[in-house]
Scaffold this active site. Structure first.
Site, short mmCIF file in Angstrom:
data_model
loop_
_atom_site.label_atom_id
_atom_site.label_comp_id
_atom_site.label_asym_id
_atom_site.label_seq_id
_atom_site.Cartn_x
_atom_site.Cartn_y
_atom_site.Cartn_z
N HIS A 155 0.82 -1.22 0.00
CA HIS A 155 0.00 0.00 0.00
C HIS A 155 0.85 1.26 0.00
O HIS A 155 0.33 2.35 -0.27
CB HIS A 155 -0.93 0.00 1.22
CG HIS A 155 -2.02 -1.03 1.11
ND1 HIS A 155 -3.32 -0.71 0.78
CD2 HIS A 155 -2.01 -2.37 1.26
CE1 HIS A 155 -4.05 -1.80 0.75
NE2 HIS A 155 -3.27 -2.84 1.03
N ASP A 212 3.46 9.43 -1.03
CA ASP A 212 2.29 8.66 -0.60
C ASP A 212 2.09 7.52 -1.59
O ASP A 212 2.29 7.73 -2.79
CB ASP A 212 1.04 9.56 -0.62
CG ASP A 212 0.09 9.28 0.53
OD1 ASP A 212 0.01 8.11 0.95
OD2 ASP A 212 -0.57 10.22 0.99
P1 ADQ Z 1 -3.08 6.09 4.71
O1 ADQ Z 1 -1.70 6.64 4.81
O2 ADQ Z 1 -3.80 5.90 5.98
O3 ADQ Z 1 -3.09 4.74 3.87
P2 ADQ Z 1 -5.05 7.45 2.80
O4 ADQ Z 1 -4.98 6.75 1.50
O5 ADQ Z 1 -5.05 8.91 2.65
O6 ADQ Z 1 -3.85 7.18 3.79
O7 ADQ Z 1 -6.38 6.97 3.51
C1 ADQ Z 1 -6.81 7.47 4.69
C2 ADQ Z 1 -8.30 7.18 4.93
O8 ADQ Z 1 -8.55 7.62 6.27
C3 ADQ Z 1 -9.24 7.96 4.03
O9 ADQ Z 1 -10.39 7.20 3.80
C4 ADQ Z 1 -9.57 9.21 4.85
O10 ADQ Z 1 -10.87 9.75 4.64
C5 ADQ Z 1 -9.46 8.71 6.27
N1 ADQ Z 1 -8.92 9.78 7.14
C6 ADQ Z 1 -7.68 10.32 7.12
N2 ADQ Z 1 -7.56 11.27 8.07
C7 ADQ Z 1 -8.75 11.35 8.69
C8 ADQ Z 1 -9.25 12.17 9.76
N3 ADQ Z 1 -8.50 13.10 10.35
N4 ADQ Z 1 -10.51 11.97 10.15
C9 ADQ Z 1 -11.28 11.04 9.52
N5 ADQ Z 1 -10.87 10.25 8.52
C10 ADQ Z 1 -9.61 10.41 8.10
C11 ADQ Z 1 -2.16 3.88 3.20
C12 ADQ Z 1 -1.15 4.55 2.27
C13 ADQ Z 1 -1.87 5.35 1.20
C14 ADQ Z 1 -2.86 4.46 0.45
C15 ADQ Z 1 -3.73 3.70 1.42
C16 ADQ Z 1 -4.58 2.65 0.70
O11 ADQ Z 1 -0.28 5.40 3.02
O12 ADQ Z 1 -0.95 5.91 0.29
O13 ADQ Z 1 -3.68 5.27 -0.39
O14 ADQ Z 1 -2.96 3.01 2.39
O15 ADQ Z 1 -3.79 1.80 -0.05
#
Ligand code: ADQ
Length: 459
Positions: free
Chosen positions: A157, A365
């Site tokens: 991921h 990311d």
């Molecule tokens: P993450 O680094 O956790 O995931 P991301 O892809 O942005 O990052 O997903 C985060 C999820 O959590 C989103 O659904 C978002 O809405 C939610 N979220 C984030 N901050 C929040 C907050 N403050 N309050 C509520 N909800 C929040 C890892 C990798 C990414 C990759 C994903 C999936 O780092 O690059 O996209 O896995 O593979």
């Protein structure tokens, strides 16, 4: 149909909508096959024996959830140590933040071995196994050493770093060799595939043996990009539900005289949050018409608070936000609202829709799903503009966003200004194209594409 077995560090109950799109999508696939989901229980046992953890199983509808506890020593070395203080920073190009403590690797291997040992008796001959993420890179190699012959796929991921950055990890060759125990390795982007391929050519004298197949380190593996998506239908339903509508209306009323800029992230140094505040400060400085108007809301959910680099980040961010508010704030206007909290998932679409600009500016990311959620939450008749870091995996797909280099403070400020000034017709045109691509490559596409490739990998 073969039974699907998913293995990830943490599990979510696939029946709960709050679990989010990925858990829902995996849950859907598991439901179809009456599958098994295996991982860490989240429990840390003080004083337990390293390499030993109790196995718990429970049913969630047709899906069996099997979890293992970790003792304190294993948790600290495998999870906090090797996974989050070596692999996470290095794979995000942050060698400066890596802690190459020699004791971590033993814990990482021990827990992967224990997971393999606990999982093996639960497997059936025709299972298809899907392992997720950086915590579990050597799992297939451990399973193979115990005689497991089922098809095993791996999805990373987070980004795959370029070869010379990877080479900073003392065990880099062992890690990359371990990936050759899988039948299929899925990465988020073509850039990641190119880094992987270059590494195995340089370090493992890899040869290409057919489309997307590489032979190196005495094994053969298929490597492909499967950019992960969101569950567009689920997110659209969430956006239309009363909680999201209420959030949207409250924000619209509260900020009726202002333009909103929104950032939602886990509080992580990879997300470029301080850089974003500096770009916003530059915006207020260079384009004074935004003072008393463009308000930045940053919601950063607490994450890995017990790792040192994260408490430093929190302090830095609090200082930066305080100084912008002190320097530019008015009696009736607070420029930055920084909230160190997780907002309820049902409120995320309403927040996104209320924002004229979505700021997704990570330094690196794997993908970044917030970028996709922001686009889907918009009103197609009057959409906001996504400002997206070129270093997010999502940038390979979302070309109609305003792509920025988050290290370039001035350039990012200029792009935010461009977003705030963008005419309606251009916003609509960009939004339409982004939506089409996000819909086409949603999380169901991702899951089906990966599993279809795994079914035939190596044939
Ligand atoms: P993450 O680094 O956790 O995931 P991301 O892809 O942005 O990052 O997903 C985060 C999820 O959590 C989103 O659904 C978002 O809405 C939610 N979220 C984030 N901050 C929040 C907050 N403050 N309050 C509520 N909800 C929040 C890892 C990798 C990414 C990759 C994903 C999936 O780092 O690059 O996209 O896995 O593979």
């Amino acid at each position: 149909m073969s039974r699907l077995v998913v293995i990830s560090n943490r599990l979510a109950d696939p029946r709960k909508a709050a679990a989010g799109g990925l858990a829902v999508a995996l849950g859907e696939a598991l439901n179809q096959t009456g599958g098994l989901w295996f991982g860490w229980s989240g429990t840390v046992v003080e004083g337990g024996t390293p390499g030993e953890g109790e196995l718990h199983t429970r049913q969630a509808g047709p899906v069996t959830l099997a979890t293992v506890d970790l003792c304190r020593e294993d948790h600290d070395a495998y999870y906090q140590g090797y996974s989050n203080s070596v692999l996470w920073p290095v794979f995000h190009y942050r060698l400066d933040l890596a802690d190459f403590n020699a004791s971590y690797i033993a814990g990482y291997r021990r827990v992967n071995q224990m997971f393999a040992r606990k999982l093996l008796p639960l497997l059936r001959d025709d299972d298809v196994i899907w392992v997720h993420d950086y915590h579990l890179i050597p799992l297939a190699a451990e399973l193979r050493a115990m005689g497991c012959r089922q098809r095993i796929g791996f999805f990373l991921h987070i980004p795959m770093p370029p070869p010379l950055i990877m080479a900073a990890i003392p065990q880099h060759e062992w890690l990359m060799r371990s990936l050759f125990a899988y039948d299929l390795v899925g990465l988020q982007s073509e850039a990641d595939v190119s880094h992987f391929t270059r590494y195995v050519r340089n370090e493992g004298s890899a040869e290409e043996v057919g489309a997307q197949r590489l032979r190196a380190f005495g094994g053969t593996v298929q490597v492909q990009a499967f950019p992960i998506g969101i569950d567009v239908d689920e997110f659209t339903r969430l956006a239309q539900a009363p909680d999201a509508v209420e959030t949207y209306e409250n924000m619209r009323d509260e900020y009726s005289r202002r333009r909103l800029l929104l950032g939602i992230d886990r509080l992580d140094y990879s997300k470029g949050i301080p850089h974003r505040v500096r770009a916003y400060r530059e915006l207020l400085d260079r384009y004074p018409e935004n003072r008393n108007s463009a308000t930045m809301i940053m919601i950063a959910s607490p994450s890995r608070d017990d790792v040192h680099a994260y408490s430093d980040l929190r302090q830095e961010l609090e200082g930066l936000c305080g100084s912008v508010n002190g320097d530019y704030g008015e009696l009736d206007w607070m420029p930055v609202r920084y909230i160190h909290r997780t907002v309820a998932r049902k409120r995320v679409p309403g927040l996104c829709r209320a924002a004229a600009v979505g700021l997704v500016t990570p330094l690196r990311d794997g993908m970044n799903l917030v970028a996709k959620e922001y686009v889907v939450a918009q009103d197609p008749e009057d959409p906001g503009v996504l400002v997206l870091s070129r270093f997010a995996g999502a940038a390979e797909q979302l070309k109609e966003a305003l792509l920025v280099n988050p290290y370039d403070t001035q350039g990012t400020a200029d792009s935010i200004q461009h977003a705030l000034q963008m005419p309606l017709a251009e916003r609509q045109a960009r939004h339409g194209k982004l939506m089409a691509r996000i819909r086409e490559h949603d999380v169901h596409w991702w899951r089906k594409a990966f599993l279809a490739a795994l079914q035939t990998a190596g044939d």
